[in-house]
Design an enzyme around this catalytic site. Structure first.
Site, PDB file in Angstrom:
ATOM      1  CE  LYS A  10    -109.253 -16.019 -51.248  1.00  0.00           C
ATOM      2  NZ  LYS A  10    -109.762 -15.923 -49.853  1.00  0.00           N
ATOM      3  CE1 TYR A  51    -109.035 -21.191 -48.531  1.00  0.00           C
ATOM      4  CE2 TYR A  51    -110.757 -21.372 -50.178  1.00  0.00           C
ATOM      5  CZ  TYR A  51    -109.745 -20.652 -49.572  1.00  0.00           C
ATOM      6  OH  TYR A  51    -109.453 -19.379 -50.010  1.00  0.00           O
ATOM      7  CG  ASN A 118    -109.792 -12.629 -48.376  1.00  0.00           C
ATOM      8  OD1 ASN A 118    -110.090 -13.316 -49.352  1.00  0.00           O
ATOM      9  ND2 ASN A 118    -109.277 -13.145 -47.270  1.00  0.00           N
ATOM     10  CD  GLU A 132    -102.172 -23.336 -50.132  1.00  0.00           C
ATOM     11  OE1 GLU A 132    -101.648 -22.341 -50.675  1.00  0.00           O
ATOM     12  OE2 GLU A 132    -102.672 -23.300 -48.985  1.00  0.00           O
TER      13      GLU A 132
HETATM   14  P1  CMP Z   1    -107.715 -17.218 -47.312  1.00  0.00           P
HETATM   15  O1  CMP Z   1    -106.444 -16.491 -47.096  1.00  0.00           O
HETATM   16  O2  CMP Z   1    -108.020 -17.755 -48.653  1.00  0.00           O
HETATM   17  O3  CMP Z   1    -107.799 -18.415 -46.245  1.00  0.00           O
HETATM   18  C1  CMP Z   1    -109.016 -18.947 -45.800  1.00  0.00           C
HETATM   19  C2  CMP Z   1    -110.178 -18.092 -46.199  1.00  0.00           C
HETATM   20  O4  CMP Z   1    -111.331 -18.292 -45.414  1.00  0.00           O
HETATM   21  C3  CMP Z   1    -109.812 -16.628 -45.956  1.00  0.00           C
HETATM   22  O5  CMP Z   1    -108.893 -16.206 -46.917  1.00  0.00           O
HETATM   23  C4  CMP Z   1    -111.173 -15.980 -45.982  1.00  0.00           C
HETATM   24  O6  CMP Z   1    -111.650 -15.776 -47.317  1.00  0.00           O
HETATM   25  C5  CMP Z   1    -112.006 -17.053 -45.293  1.00  0.00           C
HETATM   26  N1  CMP Z   1    -112.154 -16.804 -43.855  1.00  0.00           N
HETATM   27  C6  CMP Z   1    -111.205 -16.921 -42.916  1.00  0.00           C
HETATM   28  N2  CMP Z   1    -111.699 -16.652 -41.694  1.00  0.00           N
HETATM   29  C7  CMP Z   1    -113.001 -16.363 -41.883  1.00  0.00           C
HETATM   30  C8  CMP Z   1    -114.060 -16.009 -41.006  1.00  0.00           C
HETATM   31  N3  CMP Z   1    -113.873 -15.899 -39.695  1.00  0.00           N
HETATM   32  N4  CMP Z   1    -115.267 -15.788 -41.538  1.00  0.00           N
HETATM   33  C9  CMP Z   1    -115.462 -15.909 -42.875  1.00  0.00           C
HETATM   34  N5  CMP Z   1    -114.497 -16.243 -43.767  1.00  0.00           N
HETATM   35  C10 CMP Z   1    -113.280 -16.469 -43.264  1.00  0.00           C
END
Ligand code: CMP
Length: 138
Positions: A10, A51, A118, A132
């Protein structure tokens, strides 16, 4: 069975110079790097597609702002049980509590940016990986 997974590094991971470290952890585990591509420019459409299941969630505007804040590196890795293996290397979604030794646990933290930054995304099933990979490598 040659299982595949889509991994995204990311914008925070790319910006902080973690691309090589992330890729090497997965390669050192033994998985095969099949494809690699950097995406820059307007990624809005790709992200809405990627997403799709989160578009109506309250955190989506913050997630989209974060994910469009810079280039993204997309990679495909393969190997037996690669989805399980890579997700184990990646760690829990929230980097503050992700276990030390995992990518998110070692490299991530809460930056109070309004998004859960993350470092990486990793497909969670064979079906998600197929969907994906098409989005990021078509
Ligand atoms: P990812 O594994 O890319 O999948 C969905 C993404 O949404 C996740 O990593 C986070 O970056 C984001 N995400 C998931 N849950 C939350 C949450 N409760 N609040 C904010 N961001 C979230």
């Amino acid at each position: 069975m040659n299982e595949k997974i889509l991994l995204l590094i990311k914008p925070d991971g790319v910006r902080r110079g973690l691309t090589g470290d992330v890729l090497s952890r997965i390669e050192h585990k033994g998985y095969i790097l099949e494809n690699l591509r950097m995406h820059a420019g307007d990624l809005s459409g790709l992200l809405d597609e990627h997403y799709a299941e989160h578009i109506d969630k309250p955190f989506y505007p913050g997630l989209k702002k974060y994910m469009t804040s810079g280039p993204i590196v997309a990679a495909v890795f393969s190997g037996a049980r690669v989805i399980e293996g890579v997700r184990s290397l990646v760690g829990a979604t929230d980097p503050t509590v992700a276990a030390p030794g995992t990518i998110r646990g070692d490299f991530g933290r809460d930056w109070c940016s309004g998004a859960l930054e993350n470092i990486v995304h990793a497909s969670d099933s064979v079906q998600s990986a197929e969907r994906e990979i098409k989005i990021w490598f078509s």
